[in-house]
Scaffold this motif. Structure first.
Motif, PDB file in Angstrom:
ATOM      1  N   ASP A  30      50.874  27.846  39.889  1.00 15.54           N
ATOM      2  CA  ASP A  30      50.413  28.784  40.909  1.00 15.54           C
ATOM      3  C   ASP A  30      48.901  28.683  41.057  1.00 15.54           C
ATOM      4  OD1 ASP A  30      50.144  30.981  42.615  1.00 15.54           O
ATOM      5  OD2 ASP A  30      50.108  32.391  40.952  1.00 15.54           O
ATOM      6  N   ASP A  31      48.446  28.201  42.186  1.00 15.18           N
ATOM      7  CA  ASP A  31      47.009  28.042  42.412  1.00 15.18           C
ATOM      8  C   ASP A  31      46.246  29.354  42.289  1.00 15.18           C
ATOM      9  OD1 ASP A  31      47.315  25.351  42.837  1.00 15.18           O
ATOM     10  OD2 ASP A  31      47.347  25.512  45.022  1.00 15.18           O
ATOM     11  N   ALA A  32      46.828  30.448  42.756  1.00 15.57           N
ATOM     12  CA  ALA A  32      46.108  31.729  42.794  1.00 15.57           C
ATOM     13  C   ALA A  32      45.789  32.252  41.393  1.00 15.57           C
ATOM     14  CB  ALA A  32      46.906  32.765  43.578  1.00 15.57           C
ATOM     15  N   THR A  33      46.778  32.310  40.486  1.00 16.85           N
ATOM     16  CA  THR A  33      46.502  32.848  39.151  1.00 16.85           C
ATOM     17  C   THR A  33      45.676  31.869  38.327  1.00 16.85           C
ATOM     18  OG1 THR A  33      48.658  32.098  38.329  1.00 16.85           O
ATOM     19  CG2 THR A  33      48.498  34.395  39.070  1.00 16.85           C
ATOM     20  N   ASP A  34      45.891  30.568  38.511  1.00 12.22           N
ATOM     21  CA  ASP A  34      45.058  29.577  37.813  1.00 12.22           C
ATOM     22  C   ASP A  34      43.600  29.714  38.230  1.00 12.22           C
ATOM     23  OD1 ASP A  34      47.309  28.554  36.569  1.00 12.22           O
ATOM     24  OD2 ASP A  34      47.495  26.831  37.912  1.00 12.22           O
ATOM     25  N   ALA A  35      43.369  29.816  39.530  1.00  9.92           N
ATOM     26  CA  ALA A  35      42.006  29.939  40.047  1.00  9.92           C
ATOM     27  C   ALA A  35      41.363  31.239  39.585  1.00  9.92           C
ATOM     28  CB  ALA A  35      42.011  29.862  41.576  1.00  9.92           C
ATOM     29  N   ARG A  36      42.119  32.328  39.583  1.00  9.43           N
ATOM     30  CA  ARG A  36      41.577  33.626  39.149  1.00  9.43           C
ATOM     31  C   ARG A  36      41.163  33.564  37.678  1.00  9.43           C
ATOM     32  NH1 ARG A  36      38.759  38.090  39.629  1.00  9.43           N
ATOM     33  NH2 ARG A  36      39.782  39.987  38.955  1.00  9.43           N
ATOM     34  N   ALA A  37      42.013  32.989  36.838  1.00 11.83           N
ATOM     35  CA  ALA A  37      41.686  32.877  35.408  1.00 11.83           C
ATOM     36  C   ALA A  37      40.446  32.017  35.200  1.00 11.83           C
ATOM     37  CB  ALA A  37      42.873  32.299  34.641  1.00 11.83           C
ATOM     38  N   ARG A  38      40.355  30.895  35.883  1.00  7.37           N
ATOM     39  CA  ARG A  38      39.171  30.030  35.763  1.00  7.37           C
ATOM     40  C   ARG A  38      37.906  30.777  36.184  1.00  7.37           C
ATOM     41  NH1 ARG A  38      42.429  26.244  38.043  1.00  7.37           N
ATOM     42  NH2 ARG A  38      41.457  26.563  40.087  1.00  7.37           N
ATOM     43  N   GLN A  39      37.988  31.500  37.306  1.00  8.33           N
ATOM     44  CA  GLN A  39      36.813  32.215  37.799  1.00  8.33           C
ATOM     45  C   GLN A  39      36.378  33.302  36.815  1.00  8.33           C
ATOM     46  OE1 GLN A  39      35.225  31.203  40.721  1.00  8.33           O
ATOM     47  NE2 GLN A  39      33.621  32.391  39.737  1.00  8.33           N
ATOM     48  N   ILE A  40      37.344  34.047  36.293  1.00  2.79           N
ATOM     49  CA  ILE A  40      37.027  35.093  35.299  1.00  2.79           C
ATOM     50  C   ILE A  40      36.350  34.476  34.081  1.00  2.79           C
ATOM     51  CG2 ILE A  40      38.059  36.713  33.656  1.00  2.79           C
ATOM     52  CD1 ILE A  40      40.168  37.330  35.834  1.00  2.79           C
ATOM     53  N   PHE A  41      36.885  33.341  33.620  1.00  2.00           N
ATOM     54  CA  PHE A  41      36.308  32.688  32.440  1.00  2.00           C
ATOM     55  C   PHE A  41      34.874  32.244  32.707  1.00  2.00           C
ATOM     56  CE2 PHE A  41      35.217  28.891  30.051  1.00  2.00           C
ATOM     57  CZ  PHE A  41      35.335  29.365  28.755  1.00  2.00           C
ATOM     58  N   PHE A  42      34.653  31.506  33.789  1.00  2.00           N
ATOM     59  CA  PHE A  42      33.322  30.974  34.051  1.00  2.00           C
ATOM     60  C   PHE A  42      32.311  32.064  34.392  1.00  2.00           C
ATOM     61  CE2 PHE A  42      35.668  26.956  34.485  1.00  2.00           C
ATOM     62  CZ  PHE A  42      34.944  26.201  33.574  1.00  2.00           C
ATOM     63  N   ASP A  43      32.767  33.175  34.936  1.00  2.00           N
ATOM     64  CA  ASP A  43      31.869  34.303  35.200  1.00  2.00           C
ATOM     65  C   ASP A  43      31.628  35.146  33.947  1.00  2.00           C
ATOM     66  OD1 ASP A  43      31.725  33.486  37.823  1.00  2.00           O
ATOM     67  OD2 ASP A  43      33.052  35.059  38.595  1.00  2.00           O
ATOM     68  N   GLY A  44      32.454  34.961  32.909  1.00  3.88           N
ATOM     69  CA  GLY A  44      32.319  35.752  31.687  1.00  3.88           C
ATOM     70  C   GLY A  44      32.745  37.197  31.873  1.00  3.88           C
ATOM     71  N   ASP A  45      33.606  37.441  32.867  1.00  6.50           N
ATOM     72  CA  ASP A  45      34.014  38.812  33.183  1.00  6.50           C
ATOM     73  C   ASP A  45      35.065  39.347  32.215  1.00  6.50           C
ATOM     74  OD1 ASP A  45      32.340  38.917  35.368  1.00  6.50           O
ATOM     75  OD2 ASP A  45      33.905  38.373  36.807  1.00  6.50           O
ATOM     76  N   VAL A  46      35.123  40.651  32.146  1.00  8.66           N
ATOM     77  CA  VAL A  46      36.181  41.372  31.444  1.00  8.66           C
ATOM     78  C   VAL A  46      37.018  42.037  32.522  1.00  8.66           C
ATOM     79  CG1 VAL A  46      36.687  43.307  29.918  1.00  8.66           C
ATOM     80  CG2 VAL A  46      34.818  41.740  29.359  1.00  8.66           C
ATOM     81  N   GLU A  47      38.296  41.728  32.566  1.00 10.40           N
ATOM     82  CA  GLU A  47      39.191  42.263  33.584  1.00 10.40           C
ATOM     83  C   GLU A  47      40.406  42.898  32.926  1.00 10.40           C
ATOM     84  OE1 GLU A  47      38.600  42.479  36.760  1.00 10.40           O
ATOM     85  OE2 GLU A  47      36.877  41.140  36.935  1.00 10.40           O
ATOM     86  N   ASP A  48      41.159  43.674  33.686  1.00  5.65           N
ATOM     87  CA  ASP A  48      42.378  44.285  33.172  1.00  5.65           C
ATOM     88  C   ASP A  48      43.546  43.299  33.230  1.00  5.65           C
ATOM     89  OD1 ASP A  48      41.275  46.702  32.501  1.00  5.65           O
ATOM     90  OD2 ASP A  48      41.892  47.712  34.325  1.00  5.65           O
ATOM     91  N   TYR A  49      44.382  43.395  32.227  1.00  4.30           N
ATOM     92  CA  TYR A  49      45.602  42.597  32.124  1.00  4.30           C
ATOM     93  C   TYR A  49      46.734  43.524  31.735  1.00  4.30           C
ATOM     94  CZ  TYR A  49      42.515  38.574  32.134  1.00  4.30           C
ATOM     95  OH  TYR A  49      41.576  37.653  32.485  1.00  4.30           O
ATOM     96  N   GLN A  50      47.941  43.078  31.987  1.00  7.70           N
ATOM     97  CA  GLN A  50      49.140  43.776  31.539  1.00  7.70           C
ATOM     98  C   GLN A  50      49.994  42.791  30.760  1.00  7.70           C
ATOM     99  OE1 GLN A  50      51.148  45.031  35.128  1.00  7.70           O
ATOM    100  NE2 GLN A  50      50.273  47.073  35.018  1.00  7.70           N
ATOM    101  N   VAL A  51      50.635  43.300  29.718  1.00  5.63           N
ATOM    102  CA  VAL A  51      51.649  42.523  29.008  1.00  5.63           C
ATOM    103  C   VAL A  51      52.923  43.354  29.046  1.00  5.63           C
ATOM    104  CG1 VAL A  51      52.345  41.441  26.848  1.00  5.63           C
ATOM    105  CG2 VAL A  51      49.934  41.441  27.519  1.00  5.63           C
ATOM    106  N   ILE A  52      53.956  42.770  29.630  1.00 10.63           N
ATOM    107  CA  ILE A  52      55.251  43.433  29.730  1.00 10.63           C
ATOM    108  C   ILE A  52      56.083  42.999  28.536  1.00 10.63           C
ATOM    109  CG2 ILE A  52      57.292  43.820  31.169  1.00 10.63           C
ATOM    110  CD1 ILE A  52      54.530  44.591  32.485  1.00 10.63           C
ATOM    111  N   LEU A  53      56.434  43.951  27.680  1.00  5.46           N
ATOM    112  CA  LEU A  53      57.283  43.693  26.515  1.00  5.46           C
ATOM    113  C   LEU A  53      58.675  44.192  26.865  1.00  5.46           C
ATOM    114  CD1 LEU A  53      54.709  45.037  23.940  1.00  5.46           C
ATOM    115  CD2 LEU A  53      55.225  42.642  24.394  1.00  5.46           C
TER     116      LEU A  53
END
Length: 137
Positions: free
Chosen positions: A72-95
């Motif tokens: 998925d280009d969208a989630t891959d690109a979002r993760a890369r951008q967050i990493f290179f920007d050094g941002d802290v973002e919200d995530y969810q883990v569904i158990l």
């Protein structure tokens, strides 16, 4: 609790910074771990010399990791951008059949790999960066 399908353990990324979560597409394996440091308060008065720990003391942490293929280009690109920007973002883990963990994480590593006769793969690791909430199912 009955046996659960591993594919139902989902890691979701906030795609726009305001709570529009999307599943990290392509993850084949995902994991979340919770840890806490202990605070030793043992003294000469501790019963029979047994170690005592401070109730509620210590630093709590969580770590998320996942591995998979590019889907998925969208989630891959979002993760890369967050990493290179050094941002802290919200995530969810569904158990599955347990609940949802949500809160701020920082991507601490992204690894890409591939062989000439196979698919390109990626691995991602995240570290908690604030208060996490748990919502039971």
């Amino acid at each position: 609790m009955v046996a659960q399908n591993g594919k139902d353990l989902l890691v979701k990324i906030d795609m726009d910074g305001v709570g529009a979560f999307a599943t990290f597409a392509g993850l084949r394996a995902s994991r979340i771990s919770f840890n806490t440091e202990t605070v030793d308060v043992t003294s000469m008065e501790s019963a029979e010399g047994w170690r005592e720990l401070l109730i509620g003391g210590g630093v709590k942490t969580a770590a998320i990791s996942g591995a998979g293929v590019f889907r998925d280009d969208a989630t891959d690109a979002r993760a890369r951008q967050i990493f290179f920007d050094g941002d802290v973002e919200d995530y969810q883990v569904i158990l599955p059949d347990f609940g949802t963990v949500e809160g701020p994480f920082q991507i601490t590593s992204i690894e890409y790999a591939g062989q000439y006769d196979g698919e390109a793969t990626c691995e991602v690791s995240l570290a908690s960066a604030g208060l996490l909430t748990f919502t039971a199912i």
